[in-house]
Enzyme design. Structure first.
Site, PDB file in Angstrom:
ATOM      1  N   GLN A 128       0.832  -1.206   0.000  1.00 40.72           N
ATOM      2  CA  GLN A 128       0.000   0.000   0.000  1.00 40.72           C
ATOM      3  C   GLN A 128       0.864   1.253   0.000  1.00 40.72           C
ATOM      4  O   GLN A 128       1.670   1.458   0.914  1.00 40.72           O
ATOM      5  CB  GLN A 128      -0.930   0.019   1.212  1.00 40.72           C
ATOM      6  CG  GLN A 128      -1.916   1.184   1.199  1.00 40.72           C
ATOM      7  CD  GLN A 128      -2.842   1.165   2.397  1.00 40.72           C
ATOM      8  OE1 GLN A 128      -2.443   1.507   3.502  1.00 40.72           O
ATOM      9  NE2 GLN A 128      -4.084   0.760   2.198  1.00 40.72           N
ATOM     10  N   GLY A 129       0.705   2.099  -1.018  1.00 41.78           N
ATOM     11  CA  GLY A 129       1.426   3.351  -1.125  1.00 41.78           C
ATOM     12  C   GLY A 129       0.491   4.533  -0.954  1.00 41.78           C
ATOM     13  O   GLY A 129       0.156   5.218  -1.935  1.00 41.78           O
ATOM     14  N   SER A 131       0.346   6.689   2.524  1.00 39.66           N
ATOM     15  CA  SER A 131       0.905   7.727   3.389  1.00 39.66           C
ATOM     16  C   SER A 131       2.196   8.294   2.828  1.00 39.66           C
ATOM     17  O   SER A 131       2.962   7.608   2.139  1.00 39.66           O
ATOM     18  CB  SER A 131       1.177   7.166   4.780  1.00 39.66           C
ATOM     19  OG  SER A 131      -0.013   6.779   5.414  1.00 39.66           O
ATOM     20  N   SER A 163       3.537  -1.019   3.527  1.00 37.15           N
ATOM     21  CA  SER A 163       3.539  -2.373   4.078  1.00 37.15           C
ATOM     22  C   SER A 163       3.991  -3.409   3.061  1.00 37.15           C
ATOM     23  O   SER A 163       3.427  -3.517   1.979  1.00 37.15           O
ATOM     24  CB  SER A 163       2.135  -2.736   4.578  1.00 37.15           C
ATOM     25  OG  SER A 163       1.655  -1.774   5.482  1.00 37.15           O
ATOM     26  N   GLU A 249     -10.490  -1.712   4.727  1.00 34.92           N
ATOM     27  CA  GLU A 249      -9.406  -1.771   5.701  1.00 34.92           C
ATOM     28  C   GLU A 249      -9.937  -1.655   7.123  1.00 34.92           C
ATOM     29  O   GLU A 249      -9.467  -2.330   8.037  1.00 34.92           O
ATOM     30  CB  GLU A 249      -8.395  -0.666   5.410  1.00 34.92           C
ATOM     31  CG  GLU A 249      -7.155  -0.721   6.275  1.00 34.92           C
ATOM     32  CD  GLU A 249      -6.109   0.311   5.875  1.00 34.92           C
ATOM     33  OE1 GLU A 249      -4.943   0.138   6.249  1.00 34.92           O
ATOM     34  OE2 GLU A 249      -6.462   1.287   5.185  1.00 34.92           O
TER      35      GLU A 249
END
Length: 387
Positions: A128-129, A131, A163, A249
């Site tokens: 996951q990109g 933040s 992550s 999520e």
């Protein structure tokens, strides 16, 4: 939902239990926690076994490659796999719990055919990109730019807390495709892209956590070319697509962890009886209250899963209620574990102590508790937006 199980559901439970009893002893030893290539291979090997047995994507729609199971069957699956000590989703939790469901809900038929089967088969890992160093809780402030160049976007910027980036094949990436102006608010110029992690210009640097693990990374993007066909949703409509991702999520991605916490609570009570801490009436009351807390969270989980099924598979605002309470309950659970363990709570070789360290992040990860309170206040209670 009806909390009484039907004969068909009990048959499903019995088949699943029998399969788990047969397959779990065949699994290889779990790799060292610091061996990320080994952990990837282990997790994807388990996912392939689930796929071949017909348990992969159990609750996903059939047209997305899933089994189209009922919410109750999904919950039975989670209960039984956790009870049996089966592996969890592991390194591909982003693909299975975030990106995959988002693509199933928002992707084109071609995108669904391209990305969903490899996720379910255990062929590809996602990260996951979202933040950035200056865009965490205020995610809409992200600055990573994507400039259109023919059939590609040219992407430059950086991400943090990515992550499992070190073992990922793909990244669900948020980029800014329109600059912020007086006429274009910051959340209106964002797009959701699927980034191939082997693209030229992608650099990944692992980050070491308080517990010594490296499941997070910072990622640098230097004029990375991403096909326009990798955009999920319309250009500049990425904020809406992101809300779908965050709904998964917060709403259903933690359901297996609730079962795990209930199992931990039982183990804590057994440990307290063993080491004499059970004689402490205050500790017993705390364990009892936590038992009620996690029982209530499990009922809320059942409601959220059922509600998601009723509304087309996307969880609603109940996910924020769950996320808010679960984050704090998990922290209290492992603070209580430290009380039970006494001096042994300083031993980081004990799994509960590592879990206590990781629990500190839960009031931040997947949207801070402050964000969840705002969502509950505005979207459930109907209160005016804060200034």
């Amino acid at each position: 939902m009806d909390l009484a199980y039907t004969e068909e559901e009990e048959e499903f439970r019995a088949r699943l239990r029998a399969w788990l009893a047969d397959v779990l002893p065949q699994l290889p030893p779990r790799p060292d926690p610091s061996d990320w290539p080994g952990r990837r291979a282990y997790d994807l090997g388990w996912q392939r076994r689930l796929h071949d047995a017909g348990y992969a994507g159990l609750h996903w729609p059939v047209d997305a490659g899933g089994q189209g199971a009922t919410p109750t069957q999904h919950l039975i699956y989670l209960e039984e796999t956790e009870r049996a000590g089966a592996p969890y989703v592991g390194a591909n939790f982003v693909g299975l719990l975030h990106a995959g469901p988002t693509i199933a809900a928002e992707g084109t038929p071609e995108q669904r055919r391209r990305w969903l089967p490899p996720i379910l088969r255990g062929d590809e890992v996602w990260c996951q990109g979202f933040s950035e160093p200056d865009a965490g809780s205020d995610l809409a402030s992200l600055r990573t730019r994507a400039v259109r160049d023919g059939d590609h976007y040219v992407v430059s910027g950086s991400k943090i807390w990515t992550s499992h980036a070190e073992v990922a094949d793909w990244c669900e990436l948020l980029v800014r495709t329109s600059p912020v102006t007086d006429e274009v608010p910051k959340h209106r110029g964002i797009s959701w892209l699927a980034l191939p992690m082997d693209a030229p210009g992608v650099t990944v640097r692992p980050l070491r956590t308080l517990a010594g693990s490296t499941e997070f990374a910072e990622m640098f993007l230097d004029e990375v070319r991403v096909p326009v066909g990798n955009r999920v949703g319309d250009e500049n409509d990425g904020w809406r697509v992101t809300m779908v991702t965050l709904s998964f999520e917060r709403g259903t991605a933690f359901v297996g962890e609730v079962v795990a916490c209930r199992r931990t609570l039982t183990a804590l009570a057994a440990e307290a009886r063993k080491n004499g801490r059970w004689d402490d009436a205050v500790l017993r009351r705390r364990l009892g209250r936590l038992n009620v807390e996690f029982s209530a969270l499990w009922r809320l989980t059942q409601w959220n899963v059922s509600e998601a099924q009723r509304t087309g598979g996307v969880p609603g605002t109940g996910g924020s209620v769950f996320k808010l309470r679960y984050s704090h309950a998990r922290q209290e659970l492992y603070d209580t574990a430290a009380e039970v363990l006494g001096p042994d709570s300083l031993d980081l070789d004990r799994e509960w102590n590592l879990d206590r360290l990781s629990s500190l992040s839960y009031t931040i990860a997947a949207g801070t508790s402050q964000i969840q309170r705002n969502i509950v206040a505005e979207r459930i209670l109907g209160l005016p937006k804060g200034r």
